[in-house]
Design a protein around this motif. Structure first.
Motif, PDB file in Angstrom:
ATOM      1  N   HIS A 128       0.821  -1.204   0.000  1.00 39.77           N
ATOM      2  CA  HIS A 128       0.000   0.000   0.000  1.00 39.77           C
ATOM      3  C   HIS A 128       0.860   1.262   0.000  1.00 39.77           C
ATOM      4  O   HIS A 128       0.424   2.308  -0.464  1.00 39.77           O
ATOM      5  CB  HIS A 128      -0.983  -0.014   1.150  1.00 39.77           C
ATOM      6  CG  HIS A 128      -2.018  -1.102   1.021  1.00 39.77           C
ATOM      7  ND1 HIS A 128      -2.321  -1.701  -0.172  1.00 39.77           N
ATOM      8  CD2 HIS A 128      -2.800  -1.712   1.933  1.00 39.77           C
ATOM      9  CE1 HIS A 128      -3.245  -2.627   0.009  1.00 39.77           C
ATOM     10  NE2 HIS A 128      -3.549  -2.652   1.279  1.00 39.77           N
ATOM     11  N   ALA A 129       2.080   1.163   0.505  1.00 39.34           N
ATOM     12  CA  ALA A 129       2.985   2.312   0.457  1.00 39.34           C
ATOM     13  C   ALA A 129       3.305   2.671  -0.995  1.00 39.34           C
ATOM     14  O   ALA A 129       3.427   3.844  -1.330  1.00 39.34           O
ATOM     15  CB  ALA A 129       4.263   2.013   1.230  1.00 39.34           C
ATOM     16  N   LEU A 130       3.428   1.675  -1.863  1.00 35.17           N
ATOM     17  CA  LEU A 130       3.631   1.955  -3.289  1.00 35.17           C
ATOM     18  C   LEU A 130       2.437   2.721  -3.852  1.00 35.17           C
ATOM     19  O   LEU A 130       2.601   3.673  -4.614  1.00 35.17           O
ATOM     20  CB  LEU A 130       3.809   0.653  -4.075  1.00 35.17           C
ATOM     21  CG  LEU A 130       5.107  -0.103  -3.908  1.00 35.17           C
ATOM     22  CD1 LEU A 130       5.030  -1.430  -4.650  1.00 35.17           C
ATOM     23  CD2 LEU A 130       6.280   0.723  -4.403  1.00 35.17           C
ATOM     24  N   ALA A 131       1.259   2.298  -3.476  1.00 30.92           N
ATOM     25  CA  ALA A 131       0.043   2.934  -3.987  1.00 30.92           C
ATOM     26  C   ALA A 131      -0.113   4.361  -3.457  1.00 30.92           C
ATOM     27  O   ALA A 131      -0.763   5.186  -4.099  1.00 30.92           O
ATOM     28  CB  ALA A 131      -1.174   2.101  -3.629  1.00 30.92           C
ATOM     29  N   ALA A 132       0.488   4.659  -2.337  1.00 30.45           N
ATOM     30  CA  ALA A 132       0.405   6.019  -1.803  1.00 30.45           C
ATOM     31  C   ALA A 132       1.105   7.009  -2.730  1.00 30.45           C
ATOM     32  O   ALA A 132       0.715   8.166  -2.815  1.00 30.45           O
ATOM     33  CB  ALA A 132       1.017   6.075  -0.407  1.00 30.45           C
TER      34      ALA A 132
END
Length: 126
Positions: free
Chosen positions: A54-58
Motif C-alpha cells: 500500500h505504500a507503493l500505492a500512496a
C-alpha cells in the motif's frame, strides 16, 4: 476408572494451526497463545505485505486499483513482486505469485498489467 489410569493417558493436544493473519486470525492466535496453547500462524503473505504494498500505492493511486475486476490483486502487488521479490517474467507474476494465471481468461486479461509491472520495475529499481 482407577486414578493411575489417568496418568498413562495421552495428554490432550494443545496446539493450534491458525491460517490467515487478518484481524480475526491474529486475534485468535494471540488469544490461544495467552491461554497456553502452542500456536503456529501462517498467512499467504509476509507480515508486512499489506503495509509495504500500500505504500507503493500512496505514491501512485492507480497502483491501488485491482488488476482485474473481482480480484484482490492490485497493480501495486504486481509491482512489489517484480521490484522486491524478484519476479522474473509474466508467468512468475501471474502463476506463482498471484495465481491469476491459473484461469486462462484471467491470465489473458492480466498479461498487459504484468508486463507493465515488470517494465516499471526494470526502469526504476528500488
Amino acid at each position: 476408572m482407577p486414578p493411575h489410569a489417568l496418568s498413562t493417558a495421552a495428554a490432550p493436544a494443545r496446539r493450534l494451526l491458525d491460517v490467515g493473519l487478518g484481524a480475526t486470525g491474529a486475534g485468535a492466535a494471540l488469544d490461544a497463545a495467552a491461554r497456553g496453547l502452542d500456536v503456529v500462524a501462517v498467512d499467504a503473505h509476509d507480515l508486512a505485505f499489506g503495509t509495504t504494498v500500500h505504500a507503493l500505492a500512496a505514491h501512485d493511486p492507480r497502483l491501488a486499483e485491482p488488476v482485474l475486476p473481482g480480484q484482490p490483486v492490485t497493480h501495486a502487488d504486481l509491482l512489489w513482486a517484480a521490484r522486491y521479490e524478484g519476479a522474473l517474467d509474466e508467468a512468475d507474476l501471474l502463476d506463482r505469485r498471484t495465481r491469476i494465471g491459473l484461469v486462462p481468461e484471467d491470465r489473458a486479461a492480466a498479461l498487459k498489467a504484468a508486463r507493465a509491472a515488470l517494465d516499471r520495475a526494470a526502469a526504476a529499481p528500488a
